[in-house]
Every structure is written in C-alpha cells, then in structure tokens.
Design a protein around this motif. Structure first.
Motif, PDB file in Angstrom:
ATOM      1  N   UNK A  76      31.532  14.790  36.021  1.00  0.00           N
ATOM      2  CA  UNK A  76      31.334  14.169  34.940  1.00  0.00           C
ATOM      3  C   UNK A  76      30.198  13.998  34.152  1.00  0.00           C
ATOM      4  N   UNK A  77      29.115  13.631  35.168  1.00  0.00           N
ATOM      5  CA  UNK A  77      27.802  13.731  34.782  1.00  0.00           C
ATOM      6  C   UNK A  77      26.873  14.864  34.846  1.00  0.00           C
ATOM      7  N   UNK A  78      27.489  16.004  34.902  1.00  0.00           N
ATOM      8  CA  UNK A  78      26.875  17.510  35.006  1.00  0.00           C
ATOM      9  C   UNK A  78      26.838  18.239  33.663  1.00  0.00           C
ATOM     10  N   UNK A  79      25.777  18.757  33.472  1.00  0.00           N
ATOM     11  CA  UNK A  79      25.678  19.670  32.504  1.00  0.00           C
ATOM     12  C   UNK A  79      25.030  20.994  32.784  1.00  0.00           C
ATOM     13  N   UNK A  80      25.366  21.930  32.017  1.00  0.00           N
ATOM     14  CA  UNK A  80      24.848  23.381  32.527  1.00  0.00           C
ATOM     15  C   UNK A  80      24.213  24.004  30.987  1.00  0.00           C
ATOM     16  N   UNK A  81      23.367  25.078  31.432  1.00  0.00           N
ATOM     17  CA  UNK A  81      22.845  25.640  30.308  1.00  0.00           C
ATOM     18  C   UNK A  81      22.372  27.182  31.033  1.00  0.00           C
ATOM     19  N   UNK A  82      22.836  27.972  29.871  1.00  0.00           N
ATOM     20  CA  UNK A  82      22.294  29.348  29.929  1.00  0.00           C
ATOM     21  C   UNK A  82      21.049  29.417  29.401  1.00  0.00           C
ATOM     22  N   UNK A  83      19.779  29.881  30.008  1.00  0.00           N
ATOM     23  CA  UNK A  83      18.569  30.075  29.373  1.00  0.00           C
ATOM     24  C   UNK A  83      18.113  31.390  29.409  1.00  0.00           C
ATOM     25  N   UNK A  84      17.528  31.814  28.339  1.00  0.00           N
ATOM     26  CA  UNK A  84      16.818  33.090  28.198  1.00  0.00           C
ATOM     27  C   UNK A  84      15.384  32.928  28.289  1.00  0.00           C
ATOM     28  N   UNK A  85      14.642  33.388  29.154  1.00  0.00           N
ATOM     29  CA  UNK A  85      13.193  33.172  29.125  1.00  0.00           C
ATOM     30  C   UNK A  85      12.535  34.522  28.634  1.00  0.00           C
ATOM     31  N   UNK A  86      11.513  34.036  27.743  1.00  0.00           N
ATOM     32  CA  UNK A  86      10.577  35.389  27.373  1.00  0.00           C
ATOM     33  C   UNK A  86       9.434  35.847  28.188  1.00  0.00           C
ATOM     34  N   UNK A  87       8.651  36.542  27.720  1.00  0.00           N
ATOM     35  CA  UNK A  87       7.706  37.043  28.762  1.00  0.00           C
ATOM     36  C   UNK A  87       6.382  36.226  28.811  1.00  0.00           C
ATOM     37  N   UNK A  88       6.402  35.052  27.993  1.00  0.00           N
ATOM     38  CA  UNK A  88       5.581  33.855  28.193  1.00  0.00           C
ATOM     39  C   UNK A  88       6.144  32.895  28.796  1.00  0.00           C
ATOM     40  N   UNK A  89       7.215  32.830  29.797  1.00  0.00           N
ATOM     41  CA  UNK A  89       8.011  32.017  30.381  1.00  0.00           C
ATOM     42  C   UNK A  89       8.530  30.807  29.616  1.00  0.00           C
ATOM     43  N   UNK A  90       8.684  31.193  28.366  1.00  0.00           N
ATOM     44  CA  UNK A  90       9.229  29.914  27.518  1.00  0.00           C
ATOM     45  C   UNK A  90      10.678  30.343  27.373  1.00  0.00           C
TER      46      UNK A  90
END
Length: 87
Positions: free
Chosen positions: A7-21
C-alpha cells in the motif's frame, strides 16, 4: 517483497530524452502493474518494485492494450519502476 507494505508503493512509466531528462512521466496504479507484470519475465518480484525495467518498443502495444490511457512518445526511451511513497 514480503516485508514491503504494498500500500506504500507507487509506480511510474518514465520516458527519457536524449539528454537523460525525464520528458514524459505517467503514474501507474497497483492494478495496472498487475495487468502488465507478466510482460517482464525477468522481473525479480511480482510488483515490478525492486528494480527499474526497460520498456522496449516491442512491448508498447501490449502495454497499451492492458492500460489504454498510456501513451508512448516518439524519440523517448521508457522504463517502469516502483518506489516507496512518502508517508
């Protein structure tokens, strides 16, 4: 993961650009993670929470079928990861 309160967990889908942002971030629910976890056979836990998992383009369609609101933007490299929510 038996000692982690899910219950204390969250998740993210993250898209990284060519500058690692982090150029695109989408939050995921526990139910959504359960619907896609089998797409990651190399996982070490059932909730994709103990490591960051690369999402190759070959998985985009299958993930969108399971979680229709997600989008994948061209030119980004995606990962899914879990984290402990602040309490």
């Amino acid at each position: 993961m038996n000692d982690i309160d899910t219950e204390a967990l969250g998740w993210e889908l993250i898209g990284w650009d060519s500058n690692e942002q982090a150029a695109h971030v989408a939050g995921l629910s526990r139910v959504e993670i359960l619907s896609i976890r089998d797409l990651f056979p190399g996982r070490e836990d059932d909730l994709l929470a103990t490591a960051v998992h690369e999402v190759p383009p070959a998985l985009y369609s299958a993930i969108r079928r399971a979680i229709p609101h997600l989008e994948f933007r061209e030119g980004l490299e995606y990962q899914i990861g879990g984290f402990r929510l602040s309490v």
